[in-house]
Scaffold this active site. Structure first.
Site, mmCIF file in Angstrom:
data_model
loop_
_atom_site.group_PDB
_atom_site.id
_atom_site.type_symbol
_atom_site.label_atom_id
_atom_site.label_comp_id
_atom_site.label_asym_id
_atom_site.label_seq_id
_atom_site.Cartn_x
_atom_site.Cartn_y
_atom_site.Cartn_z
ATOM 1 N N ASN A 173 38.474 46.637 53.734
ATOM 2 C CA ASN A 173 39.493 47.295 52.817
ATOM 3 C C ASN A 173 39.109 48.868 52.202
ATOM 4 O O ASN A 173 39.885 49.689 52.040
ATOM 5 C CB ASN A 173 40.148 46.425 52.027
ATOM 6 C CG ASN A 173 39.059 46.035 50.732
ATOM 7 O OD1 ASN A 173 37.886 45.669 50.910
ATOM 8 N ND2 ASN A 173 39.811 46.125 49.683
ATOM 9 N N GLU A 269 32.007 40.656 43.765
ATOM 10 C CA GLU A 269 33.207 40.944 43.492
ATOM 11 C C GLU A 269 34.116 40.166 44.464
ATOM 12 O O GLU A 269 34.179 40.493 45.735
ATOM 13 C CB GLU A 269 33.349 42.502 43.744
ATOM 14 C CG GLU A 269 34.782 42.947 42.957
ATOM 15 C CD GLU A 269 35.111 44.190 43.506
ATOM 16 O OE1 GLU A 269 36.256 44.379 44.047
ATOM 17 O OE2 GLU A 269 34.658 45.290 43.111
ATOM 18 N N GLU A 401 46.749 35.274 45.542
ATOM 19 C CA GLU A 401 46.643 36.834 46.043
ATOM 20 C C GLU A 401 47.171 36.992 47.126
ATOM 21 O O GLU A 401 46.827 36.391 48.293
ATOM 22 C CB GLU A 401 45.101 37.062 45.928
ATOM 23 C CG GLU A 401 44.905 38.459 46.224
ATOM 24 C CD GLU A 401 43.386 38.720 46.246
ATOM 25 O OE1 GLU A 401 43.107 40.094 45.987
ATOM 26 O OE2 GLU A 401 42.469 37.984 46.605
#
Length: 532
Positions: A173, A269, A401
């Protein structure tokens, strides 16, 4: 689904690959993959059109092991290279990224489907990261005097040594920010890097590697492998001295277990279900602009983007009207210029997830205020920026999500309720608070369970404050990037303590009892003198 939620668009025919992406250039970048000459190949597709984009060699576990072997040899010489020399290379890389940005903007758009304005943010982020660690590494890494056990007599120094060879797994991304941004501090700390970028956006990462070599980085210090995690992830973990991973929480849990088994460090992350809180004293027009910037960058495919909007009921209707109007006027498009506001999703699985989440919510009673549908007329992976109201806990997107251009809006009665609802998630990556009163906004921010919180901003303020740590709490990960944490995690601290004149055992002809009394008296005196 109502058709009056349509979003303006630009024409789809502008999605032809730019002239800079020649087959020769793509082949040259692909040749930088650490793989055998007769390696199997994989073809990526351009999200804007679905047409074939790049033919890449696929690395095997053996190729990964060979890359680590080369990296270990190169790392010894690189660790012996002065910080001033490393600094010059990183600053040269900084200049090259800015000078050659059109090349990588084309690449990022072609591989990810994001808009040029979103791609440009990665260029600026990479340049900032290069400059920051080039000019700050010495401050973080230089030997530091520490207070010794016995004042004057104990000379104590903290040293920082590179971990060795760092494995980096970077996502699709943000293919430049996450690839180069995590490698830069690892390299500045004296490590070598073996990196697995996501296959879909590998060309962008390879471009960064190519530019770093042009800037002067020696061969073998930074290498890239391409392949599925299920195929080469094990070889990366088995050979790494440290693992840096950005991706899903499920994969992050496995990496954390494997790293723990090997007793190596890992920074992760992971996902997020980030919330934005609009207080009753917020500037509504600015907050509405901020919500657009928070929810739809890179078509919502951003770990720190907002998927939940909590708005004080006193200003709820005004805010929603302003936000929805702005959302409906966003321009979707597949253009290699700055004319589009929102691009497309990067892969079919993301489109499936977004569609499934929205359809499930609508079927269970949610109201579509804007967007809510795919746009195959623009390209195979376009989906309109979508705002939903009336979302309830039984709807999948309420807690899970989405990672797409979808946000749910909820009213609240008081600040305590807003904070409780924002914190009612296992994730804790980013948050946003809007208020005309800065002190009030910061006070609310401090109560949110998130690694970064922005006041009167979406996410860029915290992300761009590169001297401060950035990372997640809870299911959003472990470790931090940026700031001191972002480079020190790639090092092994070592304490060297030189004891002079007298140690901790009694000197000759002094009894243990007398020595204990003397030390006790000394400790009391040090406390009375305010010594830490």
């Amino acid at each position: 689904m109502a058709t009056d939620h349509a979003v303006p668009s630009t024409s789809a025919h502008r999605s032809v690959l730019p002239a800079s992406l020649t087959s020769a250039r793509i082949e040259r970048l692909a040749a930088r993959v650490a793989a055998a000459a007769d390696a199997a190949r994989v073809t990526t597709s351009a999200p804007y059109t679905g047409a074939p984009l790049a033919d890449l060699p696929v690395s095997t576990p053996g190729d990964v092991e060979d890359a680590f072997a080369r990296a270990r040899i190169a790392q010894k010489a690189w660790a012996a290279t002065s910080l001033s020399r490393r600094k010059k290379i990183m600053l040269r890389f900084h200049d090259l990224v800015l000078a050659r940005q059109d090349e990588v903007l084309d690449l990022m758009q072609a591989e990810s489907g994001k808009t040029r304005r979103d791609a440009f943010l990665e260029v600026t982020d990479t340049a900032i990261t290069s400059r920051y660690y080039a000019r700050s590494a010495a401050r973080f890494l230089e030997p530091k005097r520490r207070r010794g056990a016995i004042p004057v007599l104990t000379h104590t120094t903290e040293l920082r040594h590179p971990k060795g060879v760092v494995a980096i797994v970077s996502p699709w991304n943000y293919p430049l920010s996450m690839a180069a941004g995590d490698a830069i501090p690892a390299l500045m700390a004296g490590n070598a890097v073996v990196q697995k970028p996501d296959t879909q956006t590998a060309l962008t990462a390879l471009w960064a590697l190519d530019l770093m070599h042009e800037a002067g980085l020696p061969a073998g210090v930074w290498q890239m492998v391409v392949g599925r995690g299920s195929s080469i992830g094990g070889a990366l973990m088995d050979n790494a001295d440290y693992m840096m991973f950005t991706g899903s929480t499920a994969s992050g849990r496995k990496i954390a277990r494997d790293a723990g088994e090997r007793l190596i460090g890992a920074s992760l992350e992971l996902g997020g279900k980030n919330a934005m809180i609009v207080l009753d004293d917020a500037d509504i027009e600015k907050a509405a602009d901020g919500a657009v910037a928070a929810c739809f960058p890179s078509t919502g495919q951003l770990c720190v983007s907002v998927e939940r909007l909590y708005v004080d009921e006193a200003v709820h209707d005004r805010f929603v009207a302003a936000f929805v109007a702005r959302t409906k006027h966003l321009k979707l498009g597949a253009s290699y210029d700055y004319g589009s506001d929102v691009g497309c999703l990067t892969n079919p699985s993301q489109l499936e997830t977004v569609t499934a989440h929205v359809d499930d919510a609508v079927a269970k009673g949610a109201t579509v205020l804007a967007g809510g549908r795919a746009r195959p007329d623009l390209g195979p992976l376009f989906y309109e920026p979508t705002v939903l109201a009336g979302v309830t806990p039984d709807m999948t997107l309420c807690e899970h999500e989405t990672f797409g251009p979808v946000v749910s809006v909820y009213p609240f009665r008081d600040v305590d309720e807003a904070i409780a609802r924002a914190n009612a998630t296992p994730y804790g990556l980013n948050g946003s608070v809007w208020s005309r009163n800065g002190a009030r906004g910061r006070a609310v921010a401090a109560r949110l369970h998130a690694g970064t919180v922005n006041v009167n901003e979406a996410y860029a303020a915290a992300w761009g404050s590169i001297d401060a740590p950035m990372g997640g709490m809870g299911d959003s990960g472990l470790g931090r990037r940026h700031g001191a944490d972002g480079i020190l995690k790639y090092t092994e601290p070592q304490t060297v303590a030189h004891q002079r004149v007298q140690g901790f055992t009694p000197p000759a002809r002094v009894s243990p009892e007398t020595w204990a009394a003397l030390l006790s008296t000394a400790l009391k005196a040090l406390k009375a003198a305010g010594v830490r």
